[in-house]
Design an enzyme around this catalytic site. Structure first.
Site, PDB file in Angstrom:
ATOM      1  CG  ASP A  88      -1.957   1.069   1.374  1.00 30.61           C
ATOM      2  OD1 ASP A  88      -2.068   2.037  -0.238  1.00 30.61           O
ATOM      3  OD2 ASP A  88      -3.075   0.851   1.963  1.00 30.61           O
TER       4      ASP A  88
ATOM      5  CG  ASP B  32      -9.319   2.993   0.784  1.00 33.79           C
ATOM      6  OD1 ASP B  32      -7.883   3.122  -0.058  1.00 33.79           O
ATOM      7  OD2 ASP B  32      -9.171   3.454   2.364  1.00 33.79           O
TER       8      ASP B  32
ATOM      9  N   GLY C 149      -5.139   3.753  -8.055  1.00 35.25           N
ATOM     10  CA  GLY C 149      -5.191   4.243  -9.253  1.00 35.25           C
ATOM     11  C   GLY C 149      -4.007   5.184  -9.658  1.00 35.25           C
TER      12      GLY C 149
END
Ligand code: GLA
Length: 383
Positions: A152, A209, A188
């Site tokens: 992440d 999210d 993205g």
């Protein structure tokens, strides 16, 4: 021409092997051949995740029948990390006394296990990231028996070019020799779908999210149209994890969520509390005919064919020549939605089966029309 046709599949297999042999770059096409299915701790538990929670969810994945319809990965998200030891190896925090034992427990149930980190110094939750420790962390995950890594972006944002950072962890994972599904989570940015597979990504988040409400889910899900050409076996667009069963949507809305994710050939990562889920939630998550749309071996992501105000028709082609068609009503009040068979590559007439009611509806000429509940869907398989 005949020769080309006969030898093309062989050539393709060689190219595939070649690219995974380390000579070429890119994701392992044998991993995540169909979109990964499983459960992740974040959407429901956030930082209240622990060894006990993970074991209980794994138990429930089995007893609720989710494992038998394909959910295979138990994924620990953020907040498991402790401090590094003097040599720089990461240790879990007190909520995870023994990661290897936990992985053994999950594997003992015939499941796989995944973990979470960041290319930055800190994760989104402020825990220890992998920056400067990529090889050590990959080794540690491999020793523990991890089968999946969600990586992440978090604090790496602003630190430099993220593409080499993602490649670095892929190389480290590959060096361990353990097959580890590589899930990029960078929302993205920089059109990640265009390069994520080339740095080893088996899946990549395409957006921000998800939240447990219809408008968040719909914005993400319906917003995926156009990304279909970037997905295929071994490399998938990920519009984020499922919120089904978390309480913020009606059952019609959750059926829309599930149907849309299956048409999108999206990873199906449940994010609810499996221990206490209702029968209705379980029915939405475990409908085998709906899951078969997502897991169809052709691996072609669906797309929108028509949009008239709030009414949308989406299609996903399937391996047996049939088409999954979603008739969606994004508006208020029930409304009829029509699919024109020609628009979705069907002939003059087609047999139609409703996948949520599990009923064959018969043969229809030229079109099929269904009354669709507000924010709802009628999901059919037609041939
Ligand atoms: C980001 C990700 C989420 C979750 C959290 C954890 O927001 O997009 O899916 O992993 O971080 O902190």
């Amino acid at each position: 021409m005949e020769i080309t046709r006969r030898y093309f599949p062989i050539l393709l297999s060689f190219l595939t092997l070649f690219s995974w042999s380390g000579v070429g770059r890119g994701q392992d096409p044998m991993l995540a051949r169909t979109p990964p299915m499983g459960w992740n701790s974040w959407n429901h538990f956030a930082c209240d995740v622990s060894d006990a929670v993970v074991r209980a969810q794994a138990d429930a994945l089995v007893t609720t029948g989710m494992r038998s319809v394909g959910y295979a990965y138990i994924l620990i998200d953020d907040c498991w990390q402790g401090t590094r030891d003097d040599a720089g190896y990461i240790r879990p925090n007190a909520k995870f006394p023994d990661m290897k034992a936990l992985a053994d427990y999950i594997h003992g149930k015939g499941l796989k296990i995944g973990i979470y980190s960041s290319p930055g110094p800190k994760t989104c939750g402020g825990y220890e990231g992998s920056y400067g420790h990529e090889e050590q962390d990959a080794q540690t995950y491999s020793v523990w028996g991890m089968d999946y890594l969600k990586y992440d972006l978090c604090s790496y944002d602003g630190m430099g070019d993220q593409i080499p950072a993602y490649r670095k962890m892929y190389d480290a994972l590959k060096q361990t020799g353990r097959p580890i599904v590589y899930a990029l989570c960078q929302y993205g940015m920089q059109k990640g779908w265009g390069w994520a597979a080339s740095v080893g990504g088996n899946l990549w988040r395409t957006d921000d999210d998800i939240r447990d409400n219809y408008f968040s889910m719909a914005e993400l899900g319906f917003g995926q149209n156009g990304l279909e050409r970037f997905a295929g076996p071994g490399h998938w667009n990920d519009p984020d994890m499922l919120e089904v069963g978390n309480g913020g949507m009606t059952d019609d809305e959750y059926r829309t969520h599930m149907s849309l994710w299956c048409i999108l050939t999206a990873p199906l990562i449940a994010g609810n509390n499996l221990v206490s889920m209702s029968a209705a939630t379980r029915a939405i998550l475990t409908n085998p005919e709906v899951i078969a749309i997502d897991q169809d071996p052709l691996g072609v992501q669906g797309h929108r064919v028509t949009q008239e105000g709030p009414l949308e028709v989406w299609i996903k082609p399937l391996e047996d020549g049939s088409k999954a068609v979603g008739l969606f009503n994004r508006g208020w009040g029930a409304m009829p939605v029509t699919v024109n068979f020609r628009d979705v590559g069907l002939g003059d007439s087609a047999n139609v089966r409703n996948l949520w009611t599990k009923k064959d509806l018969g043969r229809f000429q030229a079109t099929y029309t269904a009354l669709v509940a507000q924010h709802g869907v009628v999901l059919i398989r037609a041939k």
